[in-house]
Write an enzyme that holds these catalytic residues in place. Structure first.
Site, PDB file in Angstrom:
ATOM      1  N   ARG A 122       0.852  -1.180   0.000  1.00  0.00           N
ATOM      2  CA  ARG A 122       0.000   0.000   0.000  1.00  0.00           C
ATOM      3  C   ARG A 122       0.891   1.234   0.000  1.00  0.00           C
ATOM      4  O   ARG A 122       1.931   1.271   0.659  1.00  0.00           O
ATOM      5  CB  ARG A 122      -0.931   0.011   1.216  1.00  0.00           C
ATOM      6  CG  ARG A 122      -2.148  -0.896   1.072  1.00  0.00           C
ATOM      7  CD  ARG A 122      -3.092  -0.368  -0.001  1.00  0.00           C
ATOM      8  NE  ARG A 122      -4.322  -1.150  -0.131  1.00  0.00           N
ATOM      9  CZ  ARG A 122      -4.500  -2.144  -1.004  1.00  0.00           C
ATOM     10  NH1 ARG A 122      -3.491  -2.505  -1.782  1.00  0.00           N
ATOM     11  NH2 ARG A 122      -5.657  -2.769  -1.072  1.00  0.00           N
ATOM     12  N   GLU A 134      -4.022   7.847  -5.286  1.00  0.00           N
ATOM     13  CA  GLU A 134      -4.178   7.202  -6.590  1.00  0.00           C
ATOM     14  C   GLU A 134      -5.477   7.671  -7.245  1.00  0.00           C
ATOM     15  O   GLU A 134      -6.495   7.793  -6.568  1.00  0.00           O
ATOM     16  CB  GLU A 134      -4.193   5.677  -6.423  1.00  0.00           C
ATOM     17  CG  GLU A 134      -2.885   5.133  -5.853  1.00  0.00           C
ATOM     18  CD  GLU A 134      -2.880   3.610  -5.698  1.00  0.00           C
ATOM     19  OE1 GLU A 134      -3.889   2.971  -6.061  1.00  0.00           O
ATOM     20  OE2 GLU A 134      -1.877   3.072  -5.210  1.00  0.00           O
ATOM     21  N   HIS A 188      -0.959   0.693 -10.344  1.00  0.00           N
ATOM     22  CA  HIS A 188      -1.572  -0.284  -9.438  1.00  0.00           C
ATOM     23  C   HIS A 188      -2.092  -1.497 -10.225  1.00  0.00           C
ATOM     24  O   HIS A 188      -3.271  -1.858 -10.175  1.00  0.00           O
ATOM     25  CB  HIS A 188      -2.713   0.352  -8.636  1.00  0.00           C
ATOM     26  CG  HIS A 188      -2.972  -0.354  -7.329  1.00  0.00           C
ATOM     27  ND1 HIS A 188      -3.437   0.288  -6.214  1.00  0.00           N
ATOM     28  CD2 HIS A 188      -2.835  -1.674  -6.972  1.00  0.00           C
ATOM     29  CE1 HIS A 188      -3.592  -0.580  -5.218  1.00  0.00           C
ATOM     30  NE2 HIS A 188      -3.230  -1.775  -5.671  1.00  0.00           N
TER      31      HIS A 188
END
Length: 325
Positions: free
Chosen positions: A237, A266, A285
């Site tokens: 994370r 993000e 991601h």
């Protein structure tokens, strides 16, 4: 009457039909202002929800007084207020096993891409800079036989250790809350404290979830303890790493490079200094982003919700104590 369920992420038709066999399904494409009123109306009667993203906190749960189960199509669940779920007796399930191998592949891709400067030199080729035999300005560093340090020896950490040990003959160090006998016996991994991991790792690979304990676990002090030749890889994370401290370390040469699949915010801002650094590989991601794995995650989440609402949960439950009450 079938239990009412809110689906807030598109699913393949066959998985949606599987849900419809068990539930009255109300489908939405995310949690947006455009569908807020219809969504809230459906949520008021929902006994289950399934999707990914969005903030599931007490305010959200107050709008879902009949909710009994939530199924997230992800392994991470830091967007859920688990304590609030516990207080209301709501079961939370996730998909921890189906993405392990794919995320481990992504981590090793970042290791290779950063070490060998794959993205940077490929762009130089496309820009027409390859006009003769390459000189040292194109060189990277070796991966094989370098020490890999894994911060968080869970399922993904174990899969990374396997690839590093057998694929690249890398000594494996790891830091975790408890010893991992399988990692030590199969991959000759050595457990150590965080300071040792930072000081001795050539590649520091972070696989931790985000919790109060892991928030900014890697900050200026920790980065300063790493080798100047070290490469940091984060696929856990984003907020496990203090992003500004990482930017400073990369700009100042405190560490050599970084491969990042996750960020504090993000999508990553186009103004982020990370995008201007040649020693950074930044991915959007994509850790679990293959067709096969995303389908498997969705199918697992569907099965989880059916189990949760029929009282047959045996795996993938974040808060099993709710079931035991």
């Amino acid at each position: 009457m079938k239990p009412s369920v809110v689906l807030y992420k598109p699913l393949p038709a066959e998985l949606r039909q599987r849900l419809e066999q068990h539930f009255t399904l109300h489908c939405f494409d995310g949690l947006t202002s455009e569908n807020s009123q219809p969504f809230l109306s459906a949520l008021a009667n929902a006994e289950g929800i399934i999707g990914s993203g969005g903030k599931i906190d007490p305010d959200f749960l107050d709008k879902a007084p009949r909710l009994r189960a939530a199924s997230t199509i992800s392994v991470g669940y830091d967007n859920f207020d688990v304590e609030a779920l516990n207080q209301r007796g709501i079961v939370l399930t996730h998909t921890p096993t189906v993405l392990t191998e794919t995320v481990a592949d992504t981590i090793m891709a970042l290791v290779l891409a950063t070490a060998r400067r794959v993205v940077e030199v490929a762009e130089r080729v496309k820009a027409g800079e390859w006009q003769d035999n390459i000189d040292s300005s194109w060189f990277g560093v070796d991966v094989h036989h370098k020490t890999i340090g894994i911060l968080g020896m869970g399922r993904i950490g174990l899969a990374v250790a396997q690839r590093a040990h057998f694929g690249f003959s890398m000594p494996v160090l790891y830091t975790s809350r408890r010893s991992h006998a399988e990692a030590e016996s199969r991959f000759n991994a050595h457990r150590c404290d965080l300071d040792t991991l930072l000081a001795e790792s050539d590649f520091l690979c972070i696989t931790l979830p985000l919790t109060e304990q892991t928030f900014h676990m890697i900050g200026p002090e920790q980065l300063a303890k790493m080798k100047s030749s070290a490469i940091l890889i984060n696929a856990g994370r984003g907020s496990v790493v203090d992003e500004q401290a990482l930017i400073d370390a990369l700009q100042n040469g405190t560490i050599h490079a970084a491969g990042l699949d996750v960020f504090e915010q993000e999508p990553l801002s186009q103004n982020s200094p990370l995008l201007k650094l040649n020693n950074v590989v930044a991915l959007p991601h994509i850790g679990s982003a293959t067709h096969e794995t995303r389908y498997a995650m969705a199918a697992c989440a569907v099965d989880n919700l059916i189990a949760a609402l029929t009282g047959t949960v045996t795996e993938n439950c974040v808060n099993p104590l709710v079931i035991e009450k």
